[in-house]
Scaffold this active site. Structure first.
Site, short mmCIF file in Angstrom:
data_model
loop_
_atom_site.label_atom_id
_atom_site.label_comp_id
_atom_site.label_asym_id
_atom_site.label_seq_id
_atom_site.Cartn_x
_atom_site.Cartn_y
_atom_site.Cartn_z
N CYS A 1 41.87 94.82 67.56
CA CYS A 1 42.08 93.93 68.71
C CYS A 1 41.25 92.67 68.49
CB CYS A 1 41.64 94.61 70.00
SG CYS A 1 41.84 93.58 71.47
N LEU A 2 41.84 91.54 68.78
CA LEU A 2 41.14 90.27 68.59
C LEU A 2 39.91 90.16 69.50
CD1 LEU A 2 44.30 88.01 68.36
CD2 LEU A 2 42.87 88.79 66.46
N HIS B 1 45.99 95.21 78.14
CA HIS B 1 45.09 94.10 78.49
C HIS B 1 45.36 93.61 79.92
CE1 HIS B 1 42.97 93.32 74.74
NE2 HIS B 1 44.10 93.40 74.07
N HIS C 1 49.64 98.28 73.59
CA HIS C 1 48.30 97.71 73.41
C HIS C 1 48.17 96.41 74.22
CE1 HIS C 1 44.70 96.49 70.88
NE2 HIS C 1 45.04 95.36 71.48
N GLU C 2 49.17 95.52 74.06
CA GLU C 2 49.07 94.21 74.74
C GLU C 2 49.12 94.39 76.26
OE1 GLU C 2 47.99 91.74 73.22
OE2 GLU C 2 48.27 92.69 71.27
N GLN D 1 42.98 87.65 77.50
CA GLN D 1 42.07 87.48 76.36
C GLN D 1 41.60 86.04 76.18
OE1 GLN D 1 44.78 89.84 73.55
NE2 GLN D 1 42.76 90.24 72.72
N GLY E 1 49.35 90.26 68.32
CA GLY E 1 49.69 90.03 69.72
C GLY E 1 48.49 89.45 70.44
NI NI Z 1 44.06 93.57 71.98
#
Ligand code: NI
Length: 179
Positions: free
Chosen positions: A101-102, A147, A143-144, A52, A47
């Site tokens: 997480c990216l 952000h 999670h997404e 981000q 995701g």
């Molecule tokens: Ni993340």
């Protein structure tokens, strides 16, 4: 379409509360989503949230049509664009599982999340989305959407003994498959 740079933890732009999307089905919105899809695909992400890549809008994408090597044992979550989301927990049950997480490359941690949620919002054309989900799907959405309120998963790790480097915790996941 462009693969965009993903901001990393420590960047103050990841700590902002995102603004609602005001206009749907615009060329700008479609271009942003195309960039996000390409960026997520380039790193095998599960995701990606607009903040981000430095865009402070309430927009997340997640899911895939196929197996994701970053999460080899996880069920497939349908490809989704979710805009201006609202999450409602259903019941009081929480469950713990590993997350990455990216924006936090190379690390994984155990995070408690609501087991079952309803989420609502809109797709890129402004069509309403209303789903009740559980398990990994519910986790990805939580999670997404975190952000969008300036929360990164390490802020939700309760037990820091279960937070560490992916290559140490999960040596079977190759470095090439991790971010
Ligand atoms: Ni993340």
């Amino acid at each position: 379409m462009t693969v965009r740079d993903i901001l990393k933890m420590g960047d103050a732009r990841l700590l902002r509360v995102a603004e609602p999307v005001q206009a749907f089905d615009t060329p700008q919105l479609h271009a942003l989503i195309a960039d996000m899809r390409e960026t997520m695909a380039a790193v095998n992400g599960a995701g990606l949230a607009a903040p981000q890549i430095g865009v402070n809008l309430q927009l997340v994408i997640f899911g895939s049509d196929a197996f994701n090597p970053r999460y080899p044992n996880r069920p497939v979550v349908p490809k989704t664009v979710l805009i201006n989301p609202v999450i409602t927990p259903l019941g009081a049950n929480e469950e713990e599982d590993w997350e990455g997480c990216l924006s936090v490359p190379g690390l994984r941690g155990v995070v408690p999340r609501w087991s079952r949620i309803r989420y609502t919002g809109f797709d890129e054309k402004g069509q309403p989305i209303d789903r009740t989900v559980d398990g990994f799907h519910a986790r990805v959405v939580q999670h997404e959407c975190d952000h969008l309120i300036g929360k990164l998963y390490p802020m939700r790790v309760c037990d820091l003994t279960r937070f560490g480097f992916t290559e140490v915790l999960f040596p079977e996941i190759s470095a090439a498959e991790d971010d």
